[in-house]
Design an enzyme around this catalytic site. Structure first.
Site, PDB file in Angstrom:
ATOM      1  N   GLU A 111      17.493  31.223  17.643  1.00  0.00           N
ATOM      2  CA  GLU A 111      17.674  31.792  18.186  1.00  0.00           C
ATOM      3  C   GLU A 111      17.864  31.491  20.334  1.00  0.00           C
ATOM      4  OE1 GLU A 111      14.355  34.840  16.356  1.00  0.00           O
ATOM      5  OE2 GLU A 111      13.538  33.359  17.939  1.00  0.00           O
ATOM      6  N   CYS A 125      19.763  31.664  27.240  1.00  0.00           N
ATOM      7  CA  CYS A 125      18.393  30.905  27.522  1.00  0.00           C
ATOM      8  C   CYS A 125      18.403  30.276  26.116  1.00  0.00           C
ATOM      9  CB  CYS A 125      16.536  31.369  27.203  1.00  0.00           C
ATOM     10  SG  CYS A 125      15.636  30.451  27.304  1.00  0.00           S
ATOM     11  N   CYS A 132      10.597  22.893  17.489  1.00  0.00           N
ATOM     12  CA  CYS A 132       9.277  21.800  18.103  1.00  0.00           C
ATOM     13  C   CYS A 132       8.472  20.886  18.284  1.00  0.00           C
ATOM     14  CB  CYS A 132       9.209  22.957  19.297  1.00  0.00           C
ATOM     15  SG  CYS A 132       8.340  21.785  20.770  1.00  0.00           S
ATOM     16  N   CYS A 136       2.253  22.603  22.579  1.00  0.00           N
ATOM     17  CA  CYS A 136       1.896  23.582  23.073  1.00  0.00           C
ATOM     18  C   CYS A 136       0.758  25.202  22.413  1.00  0.00           C
ATOM     19  CB  CYS A 136       2.218  24.979  24.206  1.00  0.00           C
ATOM     20  SG  CYS A 136       3.593  23.092  25.043  1.00  0.00           S
ATOM     21  N   CYS A 139       2.576  28.852  22.546  1.00  0.00           N
ATOM     22  CA  CYS A 139       3.799  28.898  21.526  1.00  0.00           C
ATOM     23  C   CYS A 139       3.972  29.768  20.572  1.00  0.00           C
ATOM     24  CB  CYS A 139       4.903  28.219  22.819  1.00  0.00           C
ATOM     25  SG  CYS A 139       6.194  28.363  21.981  1.00  0.00           S
ATOM     26  N   SER A 247       7.158  23.137  33.025  1.00  0.00           N
ATOM     27  CA  SER A 247       6.370  24.002  32.554  1.00  0.00           C
ATOM     28  C   SER A 247       4.587  23.616  33.170  1.00  0.00           C
ATOM     29  CB  SER A 247       6.074  24.206  31.082  1.00  0.00           C
ATOM     30  OG  SER A 247       7.437  24.633  30.370  1.00  0.00           O
ATOM     31  N   ASN A 323       3.032  35.486  26.845  1.00  0.00           N
ATOM     32  CA  ASN A 323       3.601  37.259  25.988  1.00  0.00           C
ATOM     33  C   ASN A 323       2.568  37.161  24.819  1.00  0.00           C
ATOM     34  OD1 ASN A 323       5.638  38.598  27.696  1.00  0.00           O
ATOM     35  ND2 ASN A 323       6.852  36.059  27.077  1.00  0.00           N
ATOM     36  N   CYS A 366       9.487  35.146  26.593  1.00  0.00           N
ATOM     37  CA  CYS A 366       9.553  33.378  27.093  1.00  0.00           C
ATOM     38  C   CYS A 366       8.226  32.978  25.997  1.00  0.00           C
ATOM     39  CB  CYS A 366       8.754  32.809  27.985  1.00  0.00           C
ATOM     40  SG  CYS A 366       9.600  32.951  29.225  1.00  0.00           S
TER      41      CYS A 366
HETATM   42  N1  SAH Z   1       9.691  22.889  26.177  1.00  0.00           N
HETATM   43  C1  SAH Z   1       9.996  23.756  27.448  1.00  0.00           C
HETATM   44  C2  SAH Z   1      10.849  24.794  27.201  1.00  0.00           C
HETATM   45  C3  SAH Z   1       9.938  25.612  26.242  1.00  0.00           C
HETATM   46  S1  SAH Z   1       9.675  26.975  26.375  1.00  0.00           S
HETATM   47  C4  SAH Z   1       9.045  23.530  27.820  1.00  0.00           C
HETATM   48  O1  SAH Z   1       7.823  23.254  27.751  1.00  0.00           O
HETATM   49  O2  SAH Z   1       9.275  24.181  29.083  1.00  0.00           O
HETATM   50  C5  SAH Z   1      10.309  27.720  28.023  1.00  0.00           C
HETATM   51  C6  SAH Z   1       9.154  28.056  28.700  1.00  0.00           C
HETATM   52  O3  SAH Z   1       7.722  29.829  28.112  1.00  0.00           O
HETATM   53  C7  SAH Z   1       7.686  27.573  29.240  1.00  0.00           C
HETATM   54  O4  SAH Z   1       7.466  27.149  30.450  1.00  0.00           O
HETATM   55  C8  SAH Z   1       6.753  28.122  28.625  1.00  0.00           C
HETATM   56  O5  SAH Z   1       5.362  27.271  28.860  1.00  0.00           O
HETATM   57  C9  SAH Z   1       6.906  29.198  28.340  1.00  0.00           C
HETATM   58  N2  SAH Z   1       5.683  29.707  27.724  1.00  0.00           N
HETATM   59  C10 SAH Z   1       5.782  29.442  25.520  1.00  0.00           C
HETATM   60  N3  SAH Z   1       5.522  30.404  25.551  1.00  0.00           N
HETATM   61  C11 SAH Z   1       4.862  31.745  26.122  1.00  0.00           C
HETATM   62  C12 SAH Z   1       4.168  32.656  25.842  1.00  0.00           C
HETATM   63  N4  SAH Z   1       3.573  33.296  24.939  1.00  0.00           N
HETATM   64  N5  SAH Z   1       3.940  33.719  27.250  1.00  0.00           N
HETATM   65  C13 SAH Z   1       4.582  33.274  27.781  1.00  0.00           C
HETATM   66  N6  SAH Z   1       5.479  32.236  28.276  1.00  0.00           N
HETATM   67  C14 SAH Z   1       5.245  31.378  27.522  1.00  0.00           C
END
Ligand code: SAH
Length: 380
Positions: A111, A125, A132, A136, A139, A247, A323, A366
């Site tokens: 996506e 984006c 992945c 995390c 996510c 992050s 989110n 995000c």
């Molecule tokens: N792997 C990379 C890029 C993908 S995540 C990274 O970790 O930076 C992109 C951003 O979205 C990151 O800052 C992550 O912390 C944020 N993110 C992931 N899940 C989220 C959620 N459920 N709500 C808000 N932000 C989120």
């Protein structure tokens, strides 16, 4: 209730699945020059023409390269491909965000998200992996597991397919101009620094003056904190060329270990020391992303610790209220809690921007990517 408008796109231009030879869209200028020399030969400008077809006109077949002869096109097609990604579905949010659900030639889904900027233009984006490699906990993408890295051409073709969509949308609306992608962020599915070589190659191609010509300062790579890859990012000159977002998401190792298990390998001090050691870039500040999880990392103490951690950085914090999605054991803090946290940071001298959720009605915010694709591999 937000309106959800899935648009099914025509099933034309399906990528070939019997891939032979390299995908020319992933070759650097020099590699393309020597490839053209050994296949169809001809004058030097021939490779430049092909490069333009791929990276400016964004063609998806050799037949569209009308300044090559039929036999030259056939020779190229026998030795290589110019496959493109296929946009299966476009989901349109009421806030103007568009999520492109994209299919690879081997049937994986990924996506990209087009987000209107506050001023002009759009930010795209893009994803660097299917699924992945990291875990995390907040996510959604991590629930897919790691499927595979994207090739360089698949990373940059997300930009080209989005540009093509914008051109089609403008034509359909009889708009006087096509909306422009002004910024590209590698913040979609995947950990870009775990796919370093392909990401760097995609950046080289996107910033090439004979191609899409996107300025490096308009590209941001976001990482969960892969320390050796951040060092390499600096060593290979990328830190001076494109933006870097870290992050961070927690202010103690105990919490970060839990929400981002990568922290058990490289903890907060190690991560921040590595970022501090990057070559200074006057044009770009480092961005720290901070997902706000109710009661987990959004206390007054967290704000205080964050101010201390970022001391000495010309840092900018992107606070992202969580989110929500099924399966994540977290809640978004109340608006009051968010503004209390943000105000504390500001009083501590930290520049902070609250990233309001965009496209959450279509699962495009995000951390919501790949929510509803179930198994990400679908039959073609
Ligand atoms: N792997 C990379 C890029 C993908 S995540 C990274 O970790 O930076 C992109 C951003 O979205 C990151 O800052 C992550 O912390 C944020 N993110 C992931 N899940 C989220 C959620 N459920 N709500 C808000 N932000 C989120």
């Amino acid at each position: 209730m937000s309106e959800l408008v899935p648009i099914r796109r025509p099933r034309t231009g399906l990528p070939r699945t019997d891939e032979t030879g390299p995908n020319l869209r992933g070759l650097s200028w020099d590699e393309l020059v020597s490839f053209i020399e050994t296949t169809i030969g001809g004058p030097k400008y021939r490779a430049g023409q092909v490069y333009g077809w791929l990276h400016k006109q964004r063609v998806t077949s050799f037949d569209e390269m009308t300044n090559l002869s039929k036999s030259q096109r056939a020779e190229l097609a026998a030795a290589s491909t110019v496959d493109a990604l296929k946009v299966d579905t476009v989901l349109r949010s009421t806030d103007g965000t568009r999520k492109l659900r994209i299919r690879t030639s081997d049937g994986h889904q990924l996506e990209s998200v087009l987000i209107p900027n506050d001023g002009r233009g759009l930010t795209l984006c893009i994803s660097s992996m299917v699924g992945c490699s990291l875990t995390c906990q907040f996510c959604a993408t991590q629930t897919l597991g790691f499927q595979r890295n994207l090739a360089a051409w698949e990373i940059l073709d997300q930009v080209y397919r989005a540009q093509t969509l914008l051109a089609e949308d403008a034509a359909a609306a009889q708009a006087p101009w096509v909306e422009r992608i002004t910024n590209v962020v590698l913040m979609g599915m995947g950990e870009p620094l775990h796919n370093f070589v392909q990401v760097r190659r995609a950046i080289d191609l996107l910033t090439h003056p004979e191609g899409a010509g996107i300025a490096g300062r308009r590209i941001t790579v976001s990482t969960a904190g892969l320390v050796p890859a951040i060092e390499r990012f600096g060593r290979e000159g990328l830190a001076e060329e494109v933006g870097l977002a870290i992050s961070l998401n927690a202010t103690t190792d105990a919490v970060r270990d839990e929400v981002m298990p990568i922290n058990t390998k490289w903890n907060i001090d190690t991560l921040l020391a590595t970022v501090r050691a990057l070559p200074a870039n006057r044009r770009r500040r480092i961005t720290f992303e901070y997902v706000l999880l109710d009661g987990v990392n959004d206390t007054d103490d967290d704000a205080g610790r964050l101010i201390a951690l970022l001391r000495g950085f010309d840092a900018h914090v992107n606070a992202i209220p969580f989110n929500p999605h099924a399966g994540a054991p977290y809640r978004r803090p109340s608006a009051q809690r968010v503004s209390r946290f943000v105000e504390r940071l500001r009083r501590g001298g930290v520049k902070v921007h609250v990233r309001t959720p965009r496209g959450d009605d279509i699962g495009a915010a995000c951390g919501q990517l790949a929510l509803d694709s179930g198994s990400s591999a679908v039959p073609t």
